[in-house]
Design an enzyme around this catalytic site. Structure first.
Site, PDB file in Angstrom:
ATOM      1  CD  GLU A 127      -8.426   2.645   6.685  1.00  0.00           C
ATOM      2  OE1 GLU A 127      -8.307   1.643   7.593  1.00  0.00           O
ATOM      3  OE2 GLU A 127      -7.883   3.639   6.565  1.00  0.00           O
ATOM      4  CG  HIS A 175      -5.732  -0.904   8.141  1.00  0.00           C
ATOM      5  ND1 HIS A 175      -5.745   0.742   8.365  1.00  0.00           N
ATOM      6  CD2 HIS A 175      -4.640  -1.061   8.656  1.00  0.00           C
ATOM      7  CE1 HIS A 175      -4.424   0.998   8.674  1.00  0.00           C
ATOM      8  NE2 HIS A 175      -3.658  -0.033   8.786  1.00  0.00           N
ATOM      9  CG  ASP A 231      -0.271  -0.192   2.499  1.00  0.00           C
ATOM     10  OD1 ASP A 231       0.937  -0.246   2.481  1.00  0.00           O
ATOM     11  OD2 ASP A 231      -0.887  -0.323   3.714  1.00  0.00           O
ATOM     12  CG  ASN A 260      -8.684   0.612  11.353  1.00  0.00           C
ATOM     13  OD1 ASN A 260      -7.702   0.013  10.979  1.00  0.00           O
ATOM     14  ND2 ASN A 260      -8.992   1.663  10.735  1.00  0.00           N
TER      15      ASN A 260
HETATM   16  C1  GLP Z   1      -0.191   1.362   8.041  1.00  0.00           C
HETATM   17  C2  GLP Z   1       0.367   0.450   6.806  1.00  0.00           C
HETATM   18  C3  GLP Z   1       0.007  -0.920   6.657  1.00  0.00           C
HETATM   19  C4  GLP Z   1       0.459  -1.526   7.938  1.00  0.00           C
HETATM   20  C5  GLP Z   1      -0.449  -1.018   9.232  1.00  0.00           C
HETATM   21  C6  GLP Z   1      -0.071  -1.312  10.713  1.00  0.00           C
HETATM   22  O1  GLP Z   1      -1.438   1.998   7.485  1.00  0.00           O
HETATM   23  N1  GLP Z   1       0.154   1.095   5.623  1.00  0.00           N
HETATM   24  O2  GLP Z   1       0.781  -1.524   5.704  1.00  0.00           O
HETATM   25  O3  GLP Z   1       0.433  -2.962   8.012  1.00  0.00           O
HETATM   26  O4  GLP Z   1      -0.684   0.352   9.128  1.00  0.00           O
HETATM   27  O5  GLP Z   1       0.949  -0.531  10.989  1.00  0.00           O
HETATM   28  P1  GLP Z   1       1.621  -0.795  12.392  1.00  0.00           P
HETATM   29  O6  GLP Z   1       2.682  -2.075  12.059  1.00  0.00           O
HETATM   30  O7  GLP Z   1       2.516   0.354  12.227  1.00  0.00           O
HETATM   31  O8  GLP Z   1       0.780  -1.043  13.517  1.00  0.00           O
END
Ligand code: GLP
Length: 269
Positions: free
Chosen positions: A169, A164, A93, A162
């Protein structure tokens, strides 16, 4: 199916440096004592997959969760560069509407932790343009690039607070294909977004179809801030309002987590 207490936090000090593995038909859950151990185990698994299939196509989540595993993988590539000389990568992403060199972008992150230290040339790395003139065309470009590369072999995921996955989302109806995502307020507060020097306007992401067609999924979950979302995940209630829960329908998922993320309650898996 039996109730298992995954947490060793308070009651089993002897477990402190070991791991617990729980398996159901399609999902293996590996609880490591801490973030370092979790990252080491995940790296070992990714490395093993690359050895089995040197042309492996790996999709890359970013964020704080996979950073140490990526750094360890980059260290391994320094010692055994030949093993990595055919591996292919694709960004899961990207934050949209910001220049590619904005400190928040997934591209900057991936270049710093993986493709840079591992010397992966651009022809083996499909990335998103974070600031395309026409975001719909950018989605089309990545869709076509992925069609050419074929299905993802190993999809590395983190889980948003959340629920995602990438920028898929919570919603009433998840999208199958790569798309432009409307970001939730929770996601806009993500640590990467906090680093942005420009206004993030949208997200660009692979869809749930690409994730679910991946041959193997590796989900990483760590930290006390993930206890609540992890509890929802472990409840196995499948809902588009919690996209990570869809992974219970995937035939080959390995979840690596650390003790801090584990809810202190018996879990049925
Ligand atoms: C972000 C990234 C995702 C990631 C997620 C979790 O939005 N774009 O690729 O997996 O959130 O992030 P974190 O590992 O910092 O909790």
């Amino acid at each position: 199916m039996s109730a298992i207490n995954l947490s060793t936090k308070k009651h089993d000090k002897k477990m402190a440096n070991t791991t617990k593995t729980v398996r159901n038909l399609s999902l293996e859950l590996i609880v490591a004592s801490d973030y370092e151990k979790m990252s080491q185990l995940a790296t070992k698994k990714i490395f093993k997959e690359i050895k089995l299939n040197p042309k492996l196509l790996i999709s890359l989540a970013t964020g704080s969760t996979p950073t140490r595993a990526y750094d360890l993988l980059a260290e391994k590539s320094k010692k055994e560069p030949k093993i990595f000389n055919k591996v292919r990568m694709i960004g899961l992403d990207e934050w949209g509407g910001v220049p590619n060199n904005d400190p928040c972008t997934c591209l900057e992150y991936i270049m710093e932790h993986l493709t840079g230290p591992m010397n992966i040339p651009t022809k083996r790395f499909t990335s998103w343009d974070s600031d395309p003139q026409d975001p719909a065309k950018e989605v089309e470009r990545v869709t076509k690039a992925l069609e050419k590369e074929g299905d993802i072999d190993v999809c590395i995921l983190g889980m948003g607070v959340n629920g995602h996955l990438g920028f898929n989302e919570p919603t009433d109806s998840l999208k199958l294909k790569p798309h432009i995502a409307e970001l939730t307020d929770t996601t806009k507060k993500h640590t990467m977004a906090q680093e942005a020097e420009h206004e993030i306007k949208y997200g660009l992401t692979l869809g749930m179809g690409e994730i679910m067609r991946s041959k193997k999924v590796i989900l990483l979950v760590n930290g006390a801030h993930k206890v609540e979302p992890f509890k929802i995940f472990l409840s196995q209630k499948i809902s588009a309002q919690f996209p990570a829960s869809i992974l219970w329908l995937h035939p080959n998922v390995t979840v690596f987590c650390d003790e801090d993320a584990v809810p202190e309650m018996p879990i049925k898996i």
